[in-house]
Design an enzyme around this catalytic site. Structure first.
Site, mmCIF file in Angstrom:
data_model
loop_
_atom_site.group_PDB
_atom_site.id
_atom_site.type_symbol
_atom_site.label_atom_id
_atom_site.label_comp_id
_atom_site.label_asym_id
_atom_site.label_seq_id
_atom_site.Cartn_x
_atom_site.Cartn_y
_atom_site.Cartn_z
ATOM 1 N N ASP A 1 43.074 19.481 -40.575
ATOM 2 C CA ASP A 1 43.388 18.196 -41.190
ATOM 3 C C ASP A 1 42.672 17.141 -40.345
ATOM 4 O O ASP A 1 42.285 17.399 -39.197
ATOM 5 C CB ASP A 1 44.896 17.938 -41.249
ATOM 6 C CG ASP A 1 45.224 16.856 -42.292
ATOM 7 O OD1 ASP A 1 44.302 16.101 -42.670
ATOM 8 O OD2 ASP A 1 46.381 16.755 -42.729
HETATM 9 C C1 BGC Z 1 45.526 14.054 -44.883
HETATM 10 C C2 BGC Z 1 44.801 15.095 -45.728
HETATM 11 C C3 BGC Z 1 43.512 14.503 -46.259
HETATM 12 C C4 BGC Z 1 42.673 14.039 -45.080
HETATM 13 C C5 BGC Z 1 41.347 13.423 -45.482
HETATM 14 C C6 BGC Z 1 44.639 13.466 -43.816
HETATM 15 O O1 BGC Z 1 45.267 12.398 -43.188
HETATM 16 O O2 BGC Z 1 46.669 14.626 -44.300
HETATM 17 O O3 BGC Z 1 45.604 15.511 -46.782
HETATM 18 O O4 BGC Z 1 42.839 15.445 -47.026
HETATM 19 O O5 BGC Z 1 43.410 13.044 -44.353
HETATM 20 O O6 BGC Z 1 41.553 12.198 -46.091
#
Ligand code: BGC
Length: 668
Positions: free
Chosen positions: A219
């Site tokens: 993530d």
């Molecule tokens: C989120 C993800 C997301 C990623 C990119 C993160 O903060 O938890 O779900 O895909 O950011 O935006």
């Protein structure tokens, strides 16, 4: 493989393990094709080169898709979003999320499917197939135990092995059958170890047990320690961090990781690049068709929760629409899932009038707790009094990433608008825009109708109008229980402390919990009304093998409306030697049944419908005994029931002892 890892230097391999910016992998100075990733689950959310989000089709959030209980629509959802990805050169869509709804306070519940692993996993699998059949990859997320947003980067989520497998890994296991190109690891530690460093979870469990074959991406910002995450078999660290490469290099130089471990992580990235290059990207829907798909899914995802004879609307009656502005409806929650549409919404009253209904509106904005309903409601109550029915557009406190809700009630003043309006008009219908379960105790008995709209995407107003007017017969059902109050939920109001969240309720999540305690709920899991009245009969369970069964039953539509009915098949383990839920959803079907017709529905159950996770053996286990097959239209209804007795074919007697009452007792 087209790309030979041997042609890359060690430095290049390490460089490839870290994103080059927020959304791309490195091209190693033009040697490799870059991969472009973008959010998100309910529509493409691509950040353009100017930093602005590009417009795309805003689809219903996954919480609404789940309420359709319709596998074809989950597939269509994926296909539609993929078209926007192809058009915008996006290779991998950062979706879907299959985290289980453990508490209605979770700020990201709108991004997730359900409290039930089978429903969540089955629909996620279809969504993934939908996206990937168009040549675009997916990222199944957030692996795993990311069930709250509060301090998601720090709190260790701790649960026992059986609960992990039966509840939280199950939707991943089912969705992995669709071969997602990537899995995204979550921020949080699991049982004390950060997911990004968690070799047991990222390698032994995800790959060896759940069968995942693709690439693991972190993530965004979830990697705490570069070399440990290489050891854990995490391939791609996103987004770019300036110390990312150096940290891995140092780990290698200090002998903490080997080149072989680096190669393993790199190979998954090379395989992904090849998948991206070899995939045939296709667009099949025009922009208008994509919008129509959004309407279609919203129509089936909106749930009719209460209808005391007020719906569908009557052309001879006068309606007054009040509440939040229906020209700017809430169509998604906040954070990385919030995509941007250029669709121009029309007010609901104008749309209803175009259909020959008599509606006026007086849209007040009551989005938060700071607006005084008295100052904005003077003339509104007069109009309410002069009308035959009032439709209230009501927004619950908004769900958003990185925040949890503090309460599952509407803002006090909004509740007051509802109850005050009910004093002036006895036919109040609430259109509820909410990302997760709401406590309606303050007003549910006073209103005559409730449509749970959810966050239903850019097709929301057309979908609402079609349901209100009766053009569409509602067929959505709840994918999560609506409890009577927050204190009734398995997690109550608090997490343990700021460091640890223990999943004390174990496998008893959602309806499994309310069933165990025989607690009343406001609306049960799987519940939803229709303009039709369906009845079930003639259940037959045919044995195909010792562990495979064919379940068939009749559903009759006793009404003048054609309608779709979701039928739910639960299994109850009658004789288990350890505590099991009262019943568990194992299959479902959604069928169109014409007015006054009967349809015979058939579904199959296999061994997985009867097993539980046996911690002592670290595997799934089928225990001999009686099981009940329960079929009905909600998790609390008058079920059709059948009994079966299963004697597993391969039964390992050496590890078990029989006790007098006929139950098997583990001798381990
Ligand atoms: C989120 C993800 C997301 C990623 C990119 C993160 O903060 O938890 O779900 O895909 O950011 O935006």
């Amino acid at each position: 493989m087209k790309y030979d890892i041997k042609k890359l230097t060690l430095d290049e391999k390490i460089e490839l393990l870290v994103g080059v910016d927020t959304w791309h992998t490195s091209s190693l100075n033009g040697k490799l094709r870059q991969i472009r990733m973008s959010d998100g689950p309910n529509g493409l959310r691509k950040e353009g080169d100017d930093g602005k989000i590009v417009s795309s089709t805003s689809m219903p959030t996954l919480s609404v898709v789940a309420n359709t209980w319709n596998k074809e629509l989950a597939y269509l959802d994926g296909q539609t979003i993929a078209d926007d990805c192809v058009e915008n050169d996006v290779d991998v869509l950062l979706a879907p999320g299959v985290n289980i709804k453990r508490t209605p306070l979770n700020g990201r519940n709108f991004e997730y499917f359900s409290e039930d692993p089978v429903l969540a996993g089955t629909l996620a699998k279809e969504y993934i197939l939908g996206v990937q059949d168009k040549g675009v990859g997916t990222s199944l997320k957030h692996y795993c135990l990311n069930n709250r947003e509060i301090d998601r980067i720090a709190i260790s989520n701790e649960c026992d092995e059986r609960t992990l497998n039966e509840i939280y890994l199950k939707p991943f296991e089912i969705a992995i059958e669709a071969n997602p190109w990537t899995v995204m690891c979550s921020y949080n530690p699991v049982n004390g170890v950060y997911m990004a460093d968690n070799k047991e979870m990222l390698n032994d469990v995800l790959r060896d047990k759940l069968g995942f074959k693709g690439m693991v991406v972190s993530d965004w910002g979830a990697v705490k320690n570069g070399y440990k995450s290489v050891k854990a078999n995490l391939s791609l660290r996103m987004p770019f961090i300036d110390f990312g490469v150096d940290e891995i290099k140092k780990g290698y130089e200090d002998g903490k990781i080997t080149e072989q471990e680096i190669d393993e992580a790199v190979n998954y990235i090379l395989e992904l690049i090849e998948k991206v290059e070899n995939s045939k990207k296709e667009i099949s829907f025009t922009k208008d068709e994509r919008h129509n798909n959004a309407v279609k899914i919203a129509e089936e995802g909106i749930v009719l929760l209460k209808n005391d004879g007020v719906l569908p609307l009557n052309k001879n009656k006068k309606y007054f629409i009040n509440g939040d502005d229906s020209k700017s409806p809430i169509i998604t929650g906040g954070g990385s899932a919030a995509c941007k549409t250029d669709y121009k919404f029309k007010r609901l009253d104008l749309m209803l009038n175009e259909e020959g209904f008599n509606a006026t509106s007086d849209q007040i904005i009551i989005r938060d707790d700071f607006v005084d309903y008295i100052t904005c409601g003077h003339s509104s109550f007069k109009k309410a009094y002069e009308s035959d029915g009032v439709i209230l557009v009501i927004n619950a406190p908004i769900n958003a990433e990185a925040h949890d809700l503090e309460s599952i009630k509407l803002y006090k003043r909004i509740e007051k608008v509802i109850t005050e309006t009910c004093k002036y008009n006895e036919n109040v219908i609430v259109l509820l825009f909410a990302g997760s379960a709401i406590d309606m105790s303050g007003w549910i008995d006073k209103v005559k109708g409730v449509l749970l709209v959810g966050y239903a995407g850019e097709g929301v107003n057309e979908a609402i109008v079609n349901i209100l007017t009766g053009k569409t017969n509602p067929s959505g059902k709840l994918s999560e229980t609506f409890p009577l109050s927050l204190s009734d939920t398995p997690t109550g109001e608090d997490v343990d402390n700021l460091m640890v969240d223990r999943y004390k309720e174990g496998i008893f999540v959602g309806y499994r919990y309310y069933d165990m305690l025989k607690k009343d709920v406001l609306f049960p899991f799987g519940f939803g009304l229709s303009y039709s009245n369906f009845s079930y009969s003639d259940l037959e369970v045919k044995k195909l093998s010792e562990t495979d069964y064919e379940v068939s039953y009749n559903i009759t539509n006793n009404s003048d409306y054609d309608g779709k009915e979701v039928s739910e098949i639960y299994v109850k383990d009658v004789m288990a030697s350890l505590s099991r839920p009262e019943k568990e959803l194992k299959a479902f079907s959604k069928d169109l049944i014409k007015a006054h017709q009967t349809k015979r529905v058939t579904v199959k159950l296999d061994k997985k419908a009867f097993t539980y996770y046996l911690t002592a053996k670290h595997t799934w286990f089928l225990e001999e005994g009686y099981f009940e097959i329960l079929v009905g239209g909600s998790s609390r209804c008058n079920f059709l029931k059948a009994k079966i007795y299963i004697t597993p074919e391969e039964y390992d007697f050496s590890t078990h002892t029989v006790v007098k009452n006929g139950f098997w007792l583990y001798n381990l």
